[in-house]
Design a protein around this motif. Structure first.
Motif, PDB file in Angstrom:
ATOM      1  N   ILE A 142       0.845  -1.202   0.000  1.00 46.77           N
ATOM      2  CA  ILE A 142       0.000   0.000   0.000  1.00 46.77           C
ATOM      3  C   ILE A 142       0.872   1.241   0.000  1.00 46.77           C
ATOM      4  CG2 ILE A 142      -1.678   1.339   1.298  1.00 46.77           C
ATOM      5  CD1 ILE A 142      -2.732  -1.266   2.477  1.00 46.77           C
ATOM      6  N   ALA A 143       1.789   1.248   0.936  1.00 37.51           N
ATOM      7  CA  ALA A 143       2.676   2.404   1.071  1.00 37.51           C
ATOM      8  C   ALA A 143       3.424   2.648  -0.234  1.00 37.51           C
ATOM      9  CB  ALA A 143       3.660   2.175   2.215  1.00 37.51           C
ATOM     10  N   GLY A 144       3.859   1.571  -0.848  1.00 35.47           N
ATOM     11  CA  GLY A 144       4.581   1.679  -2.106  1.00 35.47           C
ATOM     12  C   GLY A 144       3.786   2.418  -3.166  1.00 35.47           C
ATOM     13  N   ILE A 145       2.513   2.044  -3.301  1.00 27.67           N
ATOM     14  CA  ILE A 145       1.675   2.674  -4.318  1.00 27.67           C
ATOM     15  C   ILE A 145       1.439   4.144  -4.019  1.00 27.67           C
ATOM     16  CG2 ILE A 145      -0.633   2.733  -5.325  1.00 27.67           C
ATOM     17  CD1 ILE A 145      -0.744  -0.240  -5.165  1.00 27.67           C
ATOM     18  N   VAL A 146       1.161   4.418  -2.765  1.00 22.43           N
ATOM     19  CA  VAL A 146       0.863   5.801  -2.393  1.00 22.43           C
ATOM     20  C   VAL A 146       2.127   6.659  -2.461  1.00 22.43           C
ATOM     21  CG1 VAL A 146      -0.038   7.291  -0.584  1.00 22.43           C
ATOM     22  CG2 VAL A 146      -1.022   5.040  -0.929  1.00 22.43           C
ATOM     23  N   GLY A 147       3.282   5.994  -2.362  1.00 22.89           N
ATOM     24  CA  GLY A 147       4.527   6.742  -2.381  1.00 22.89           C
ATOM     25  C   GLY A 147       4.967   7.143  -0.990  1.00 22.89           C
ATOM     26  N   LEU A 148       4.716   6.231  -0.070  1.00 24.52           N
ATOM     27  CA  LEU A 148       5.095   6.505   1.311  1.00 24.52           C
ATOM     28  C   LEU A 148       5.899   5.332   1.851  1.00 24.52           C
ATOM     29  CD1 LEU A 148       1.823   7.970   2.875  1.00 24.52           C
ATOM     30  CD2 LEU A 148       3.964   9.177   2.402  1.00 24.52           C
ATOM     31  N   VAL A 149       6.350   5.520   3.041  1.00 20.55           N
ATOM     32  CA  VAL A 149       7.041   4.465   3.759  1.00 20.55           C
ATOM     33  C   VAL A 149       5.999   3.756   4.625  1.00 20.55           C
ATOM     34  CG1 VAL A 149       7.975   4.847   6.053  1.00 20.55           C
ATOM     35  CG2 VAL A 149       9.523   4.696   4.063  1.00 20.55           C
ATOM     36  N   PRO A 150       6.124   2.456   4.824  1.00 23.04           N
ATOM     37  CA  PRO A 150       5.084   1.701   5.546  1.00 23.04           C
ATOM     38  C   PRO A 150       4.621   2.360   6.837  1.00 23.04           C
ATOM     39  CG  PRO A 150       6.725   0.198   4.715  1.00 23.04           C
ATOM     40  CD  PRO A 150       7.197   1.568   4.354  1.00 23.04           C
ATOM     41  N   SER A 151       5.539   2.792   7.613  1.00 22.77           N
ATOM     42  CA  SER A 151       5.143   3.329   8.918  1.00 22.77           C
ATOM     43  C   SER A 151       4.276   4.584   8.779  1.00 22.77           C
ATOM     44  CB  SER A 151       6.378   3.634   9.762  1.00 22.77           C
ATOM     45  OG  SER A 151       7.238   4.518   9.087  1.00 22.77           O
ATOM     46  N   ALA A 152       4.383   5.241   7.648  1.00 19.27           N
ATOM     47  CA  ALA A 152       3.608   6.473   7.457  1.00 19.27           C
ATOM     48  C   ALA A 152       2.112   6.201   7.417  1.00 19.27           C
ATOM     49  CB  ALA A 152       4.046   7.175   6.180  1.00 19.27           C
ATOM     50  N   ILE A 153       1.767   4.974   7.002  1.00 17.38           N
ATOM     51  CA  ILE A 153       0.347   4.615   6.950  1.00 17.38           C
ATOM     52  C   ILE A 153      -0.304   4.870   8.303  1.00 17.38           C
ATOM     53  CG2 ILE A 153      -1.298   2.743   6.533  1.00 17.38           C
ATOM     54  CD1 ILE A 153       0.239   3.522   4.055  1.00 17.38           C
ATOM     55  N   TYR A 154       0.466   4.641   9.332  1.00 22.52           N
ATOM     56  CA  TYR A 154      -0.092   4.733  10.682  1.00 22.52           C
ATOM     57  C   TYR A 154      -0.323   6.166  11.134  1.00 22.52           C
ATOM     58  CZ  TYR A 154       0.703  -0.215  10.826  1.00 22.52           C
ATOM     59  OH  TYR A 154       0.656  -1.557  10.551  1.00 22.52           O
ATOM     60  N   ARG A 155       0.107   7.108  10.294  1.00 22.27           N
ATOM     61  CA  ARG A 155      -0.243   8.503  10.580  1.00 22.27           C
ATOM     62  C   ARG A 155      -1.703   8.758  10.224  1.00 22.27           C
ATOM     63  NH1 ARG A 155       3.155   9.950  14.042  1.00 22.27           N
ATOM     64  NH2 ARG A 155       5.340   9.806  13.427  1.00 22.27           N
ATOM     65  N   HIS A 156      -2.218   7.907   9.336  1.00 27.71           N
ATOM     66  CA  HIS A 156      -3.552   8.194   8.795  1.00 27.71           C
ATOM     67  C   HIS A 156      -4.605   7.141   9.133  1.00 27.71           C
ATOM     68  CE1 HIS A 156      -1.253  11.180   6.670  1.00 27.71           C
ATOM     69  NE2 HIS A 156      -0.486  10.231   6.179  1.00 27.71           N
ATOM     70  N   PHE A 157      -4.118   6.002   9.555  1.00 27.65           N
ATOM     71  CA  PHE A 157      -5.047   4.951   9.977  1.00 27.65           C
ATOM     72  C   PHE A 157      -4.516   4.300  11.246  1.00 27.65           C
ATOM     73  CE2 PHE A 157      -6.313   5.174   5.496  1.00 27.65           C
ATOM     74  CZ  PHE A 157      -7.688   5.128   5.616  1.00 27.65           C
ATOM     75  N   GLY A 158      -5.426   3.852  12.063  1.00 23.62           N
ATOM     76  CA  GLY A 158      -5.025   3.199  13.300  1.00 23.62           C
ATOM     77  C   GLY A 158      -4.284   1.901  13.037  1.00 23.62           C
ATOM     78  N   GLY A 159      -4.583   1.288  11.928  1.00 21.38           N
ATOM     79  CA  GLY A 159      -3.936   0.015  11.595  1.00 21.38           C
ATOM     80  C   GLY A 159      -4.539  -0.547  10.335  1.00 21.38           C
ATOM     81  N   LYS A 160      -4.111  -1.718   9.974  1.00 19.44           N
ATOM     82  CA  LYS A 160      -4.572  -2.325   8.738  1.00 19.44           C
ATOM     83  C   LYS A 160      -6.089  -2.528   8.743  1.00 19.44           C
ATOM     84  CE  LYS A 160      -3.564  -6.258   5.772  1.00 19.44           C
ATOM     85  NZ  LYS A 160      -3.002  -7.618   5.722  1.00 19.44           N
ATOM     86  N   ASP A 161      -6.598  -2.906   9.899  1.00 20.89           N
ATOM     87  CA  ASP A 161      -8.040  -3.120  10.001  1.00 20.89           C
ATOM     88  C   ASP A 161      -8.823  -1.885   9.571  1.00 20.89           C
ATOM     89  OD1 ASP A 161      -8.226  -5.730  10.692  1.00 20.89           O
ATOM     90  OD2 ASP A 161      -8.295  -5.382  12.852  1.00 20.89           O
ATOM     91  N   ASP A 162      -8.354  -0.750  10.004  1.00 20.62           N
ATOM     92  CA  ASP A 162      -9.054   0.487   9.655  1.00 20.62           C
ATOM     93  C   ASP A 162      -8.973   0.753   8.159  1.00 20.62           C
ATOM     94  OD1 ASP A 162      -9.577   0.704  12.290  1.00 20.62           O
ATOM     95  OD2 ASP A 162      -8.134   2.291  12.721  1.00 20.62           O
ATOM     96  N   VAL A 163      -7.863   0.376   7.568  1.00 18.62           N
ATOM     97  CA  VAL A 163      -7.736   0.545   6.120  1.00 18.62           C
ATOM     98  C   VAL A 163      -8.781  -0.301   5.414  1.00 18.62           C
ATOM     99  CG1 VAL A 163      -6.254   0.196   4.115  1.00 18.62           C
ATOM    100  CG2 VAL A 163      -5.273   1.052   6.255  1.00 18.62           C
ATOM    101  N   ILE A 164      -8.923  -1.526   5.863  1.00 22.84           N
ATOM    102  CA  ILE A 164      -9.917  -2.404   5.248  1.00 22.84           C
ATOM    103  C   ILE A 164     -11.312  -1.815   5.385  1.00 22.84           C
ATOM    104  CG2 ILE A 164     -10.980  -4.686   5.347  1.00 22.84           C
ATOM    105  CD1 ILE A 164      -8.293  -5.804   6.189  1.00 22.84           C
ATOM    106  N   ASP A 165     -11.590  -1.257   6.548  1.00 23.56           N
ATOM    107  CA  ASP A 165     -12.886  -0.606   6.720  1.00 23.56           C
ATOM    108  C   ASP A 165     -13.092   0.485   5.681  1.00 23.56           C
ATOM    109  OD1 ASP A 165     -13.808  -2.161   8.740  1.00 23.56           O
ATOM    110  OD2 ASP A 165     -13.229  -0.803  10.359  1.00 23.56           O
TER     111      ASP A 165
END
Lengths: 199, 199
Positions: B36-59
DNA sequence: CGATGGTGTGAACGCGCATTCACATTGTTT
DNA sequence: AAACAATGTGAATGCGCGTTCACACCATCG
């Protein structure tokens, strides 16, 4: 602690059945060697005495599913001479099968499947096609006896039949059993029969 | 290397879209934060700035799916005044949607779903029910205009319609696109229409 | 201008899990 | 009885991946 030694063929059967049970009850995610071994009464590493790896176990499960689907068709064909009646019975059996084995639906779509070797997809397609062909035979029989309209391809009817059952099954297990499968399939069958019956 | 900073709302949108794309193209198994991070152009840990975790992304992905399904119904309702015609158009749109997003079907059954919090299942059920209700409205409209038989529950017809499309979609993507979806749905629709049309 | 909060980075941690390996036990063959 | 193959055991290995954390950057606000 040591389990009694068993023939590989027996173990393979036990393992496949255990795996199907896990998938049915807890989904494909819960399918791991530890759990399988636990059910069979073995230590995880022992699984590898009987299967090359987890992938092979999944293949075995698919074969099990193929067998059961075939058995269902055979059963309804034996129960009734009237192809339409047989199809109706098959709907019941199939929905029962899907409901009792939640995981079968999930197995088909499972990640374990699509991430696995390319062959996997082909194999699943094969299993479903097997089933469809059996159903198609029933339909063709019905057409020859002038009970089913001849202006529809038998194979198309078979696919429709599958769809008739699939959606309710999904909803049923998404709703934790609250969705009224029975009512739905009854109505759907009525409509479906009207669509295909020769009149 | 550093990506430009973006508002969280924008990132959430990007992330959800990226996740849906991954699921659509490579299945739910391939859905991991790294990708996911790769596509968006971010580093994996950055995802957690915007979502609580993978579960929230799925939601979030599920919400995306809900939106698109709703959009489809809205579109066909706008395109045609005739409910039967609208349903026909919806079938086309829905099958296109499923074929272009292989992973949507798999998401529904996904392990990620069933292993997740209990809420997840409820949420998916909600998304599908939303869709079903929109379809049901169309059907009821058709019944009021005497175009659709009144002896079938509108909701049951909606579920049937879903099944009509689902099976071909499954077969299509199991067969790597070889299954003749178009031919199948055409025939199925003909039969289905005959079953529900008021005549 | 300094402080504060939001966003991005890289490294590290930890867990689940498939798989392997050396060793024990049992059953069968010669 | 000895040898060998088949089966079972427990420990160890390695990988994928979600998640956390300390730190860097930058915009906005007071």
């Amino acid at each position: 602690m040591a389990s009694e030694k068993q023939n590989t063929e027996i173990r393979q059967e036990q393992i496949a059945v255990a795996a199907l049970r896990i998938i049915g009850q807890h989904g494909t995610r819960a399918l791991n060697v530890v759990r399988i071994a636990g059910i069979v009464g073995l230590v995880p590493s022992a699984i590898y005495r009987h299967f090359g790896g987890k992938d092979d176990v999944i293949d075995a499960v698919l074969e099990l599913v193929r067998k059961r689907l075939r058995a269902n068709v055979a059963a309804v064909a034996a129960e009734s001479r009237d192809p339409l009646e047989a199809l109706r019975l098959l709907v019941d059996r199939h929905i029962t099968f899907l409901c009792e084995n939640d995981g079968v639906s999930t197995l088909i779509f499972s990640d374990q499947v699509y991430s696995g070797p390319k062959k996997r997809k082909v194999k699943i397609y094969g299993v479903i096609n097997d089933y469809l062909q059996e159903i198609t035979k029933l339909v063709r029989d019905g057409q020859e006896k002038q009970l089913i309209r001849g202006d529809l391809e038998p194979a198309a009817i078979a696919v429709m039949l599958l769809g008739l059952v699939q959606s309710p099954a999904i909803l049923w297990h998404l709703s934790e059993g609250n969705f009224g499968v029975k009512r739905q399939t009854e109505q759907a069958w009525r409509a479906f029969e009207r669509a295909i019956r020769n009149s």
